[in-house]
Design a protein around this motif. Structure first.
Motif, PDB file in Angstrom:
ATOM      1  N   HIS A 182       0.840  -1.190   0.000  1.00  0.00           N
ATOM      2  CA  HIS A 182       0.000   0.000   0.000  1.00  0.00           C
ATOM      3  C   HIS A 182       0.877   1.243   0.000  1.00  0.00           C
ATOM      4  CE1 HIS A 182      -3.544  -2.405   0.819  1.00  0.00           C
ATOM      5  NE2 HIS A 182      -2.781  -3.090   1.640  1.00  0.00           N
ATOM      6  N   VAL A 183       0.385   2.301  -0.636  1.00  0.00           N
ATOM      7  CA  VAL A 183       1.105   3.560  -0.681  1.00  0.00           C
ATOM      8  C   VAL A 183       0.084   4.695  -0.646  1.00  0.00           C
ATOM      9  CG1 VAL A 183       1.199   3.659  -3.216  1.00  0.00           C
ATOM     10  CG2 VAL A 183       2.956   4.822  -1.874  1.00  0.00           C
ATOM     11  N   ALA A 184       0.472   5.813  -0.025  1.00  0.00           N
ATOM     12  CA  ALA A 184      -0.395   6.988   0.054  1.00  0.00           C
ATOM     13  C   ALA A 184       0.462   8.233  -0.098  1.00  0.00           C
ATOM     14  CB  ALA A 184      -1.135   7.020   1.392  1.00  0.00           C
ATOM     15  N   VAL A 185      -0.144   9.290  -0.620  1.00  0.00           N
ATOM     16  CA  VAL A 185       0.522  10.578  -0.789  1.00  0.00           C
ATOM     17  C   VAL A 185      -0.221  11.593   0.063  1.00  0.00           C
ATOM     18  CG1 VAL A 185       1.141  12.384  -2.445  1.00  0.00           C
ATOM     19  CG2 VAL A 185       1.197   9.988  -3.150  1.00  0.00           C
ATOM     20  N   SER A 186       0.529  12.449   0.768  1.00  0.00           N
ATOM     21  CA  SER A 186      -0.110  13.474   1.599  1.00  0.00           C
ATOM     22  C   SER A 186      -0.850  14.477   0.713  1.00  0.00           C
ATOM     23  CB  SER A 186       0.933  14.196   2.458  1.00  0.00           C
ATOM     24  OG  SER A 186       1.840  14.920   1.643  1.00  0.00           O
ATOM     25  N   SER A 187      -1.851  15.129   1.286  1.00  0.00           N
ATOM     26  CA  SER A 187      -2.657  16.080   0.515  1.00  0.00           C
ATOM     27  C   SER A 187      -1.841  17.273   0.021  1.00  0.00           C
ATOM     28  CB  SER A 187      -3.848  16.561   1.341  1.00  0.00           C
ATOM     29  OG  SER A 187      -3.395  17.205   2.521  1.00  0.00           O
ATOM     30  N   CYS A 188      -0.737  17.585   0.703  1.00  0.00           N
ATOM     31  CA  CYS A 188       0.130  18.676   0.268  1.00  0.00           C
ATOM     32  C   CYS A 188       1.126  18.210  -0.801  1.00  0.00           C
ATOM     33  CB  CYS A 188       0.872  19.282   1.451  1.00  0.00           C
ATOM     34  SG  CYS A 188       2.013  18.130   2.268  1.00  0.00           S
ATOM     35  N   GLY A 189       1.242  16.888  -0.996  1.00  0.00           N
ATOM     36  CA  GLY A 189       2.149  16.346  -2.001  1.00  0.00           C
ATOM     37  C   GLY A 189       3.605  16.276  -1.578  1.00  0.00           C
ATOM     38  N   ARG A 190       3.892  16.587  -0.319  1.00  0.00           N
ATOM     39  CA  ARG A 190       5.284  16.602   0.145  1.00  0.00           C
ATOM     40  C   ARG A 190       5.765  15.271   0.692  1.00  0.00           C
ATOM     41  NH1 ARG A 190       6.353  21.342   4.004  1.00  0.00           N
ATOM     42  NH2 ARG A 190       8.437  20.528   3.714  1.00  0.00           N
ATOM     43  N   PHE A 191       4.825  14.370   1.046  1.00  0.00           N
ATOM     44  CA  PHE A 191       5.201  13.126   1.687  1.00  0.00           C
ATOM     45  C   PHE A 191       4.543  11.933   1.004  1.00  0.00           C
ATOM     46  CE2 PHE A 191       5.022  16.504   4.860  1.00  0.00           C
ATOM     47  CZ  PHE A 191       6.350  16.534   5.242  1.00  0.00           C
TER      48      PHE A 191
END
Length: 150
Positions: free
Chosen positions: A80-89
Motif C-alpha cells: 500500500h502507498v499513500a501521498v499526503s494532501s500537500c504532495g510533500r510526503f
C-alpha cells in the motif's frame, strides 16, 4: 488496481501502469516498471504518480513519462502507498520474511520526502507469519515537523 483523479484514470497489469484520459478513454501513457507493480497513488493535481513494485519505489511525471525520484528503502515489499494532501510526503507499508526458515514476518512503514526521495521515518515490528499488514493513509500536514510531532 484502478484509481482516478483530475480527469486521469490509472490501472496496472503486471509491470505496466496505464494512464487514460478519463473523459474520452484514450491512452495517455504507458509506464513500464522493472518488476510487478504492487501499489500506486496519484499526487494532488494528478501530475505525479508514485509506483511501488516488488523491487523499487519510483515517482513518475505522468505528462513526460520520466522518473522523477527513486524512493530509498531497504525493502520493497510494499502493498500500500499513500501521498499526503500537500504532495510533500509519500508513505508506504508492507512486510517481509527476514530469513527463509523464519516463523515470523517483519511489518514495516516508511515515510519519504517526495521532493528528494529520502526516507524520513521508518518503523518495523515483528508480526505473525500469517499476518499481512497493512493499510496506510496520510492526513493533511504542512511540514515534516508537524507530521512527526509527538
Amino acid at each position: 488496481a484502478l484509481t482516478a483523479g483530475a480527469g486521469t484514470v490509472l490501472g496496472s497489469v503486471g509491470k505496466l501502469v496505464f494512464v487514460w484520459n478519463g473523459v474520452d478513454g484514450s491512452t495517455v501513457r504507458v509506464l513500464r516498471s522493472m518488476d510487478q507493480v504492487t501499489a500506486f497513488a496519484l499526487f494532488p493535481g494528478a501530475r505525479l504518480l508514485v509506483v511501488i513494485t516488488t523491487s523499487e519505489a519510483t515517482i513518475w511525471d505522468i505528462s513526460s513519462g520520466q522518473r522523477v525520484h527513486e524512493l530509498r528503502s531497504r525493502h520493497f515489499s510494499a502493498k500500500h502507498v499513500a501521498v499526503s494532501s500537500c504532495g510533500r510526503f509519500v508513505a508506504g507499508c508492507g512486510s517481509y520474511v527476514p530469513r527463509e526458515d523464519s516463523e515470523f514476518r517483519i511489518g514495516w512503514m516508511t515515510v519519504w520526502d517526495a521532493s528528494t526521495g529520502r526516507a524520513l521515518r521508518r518503523s518495523e515490528r515483528v508480526i505473525d507469519q500469517g499476518s499481512l499488514p497493512c493499510s496506510i493513509a496520510v492526513g493533511p500536514v504542512a511540514s515534516a515537523a508537524e507530521m512527526f510531532a509527538d
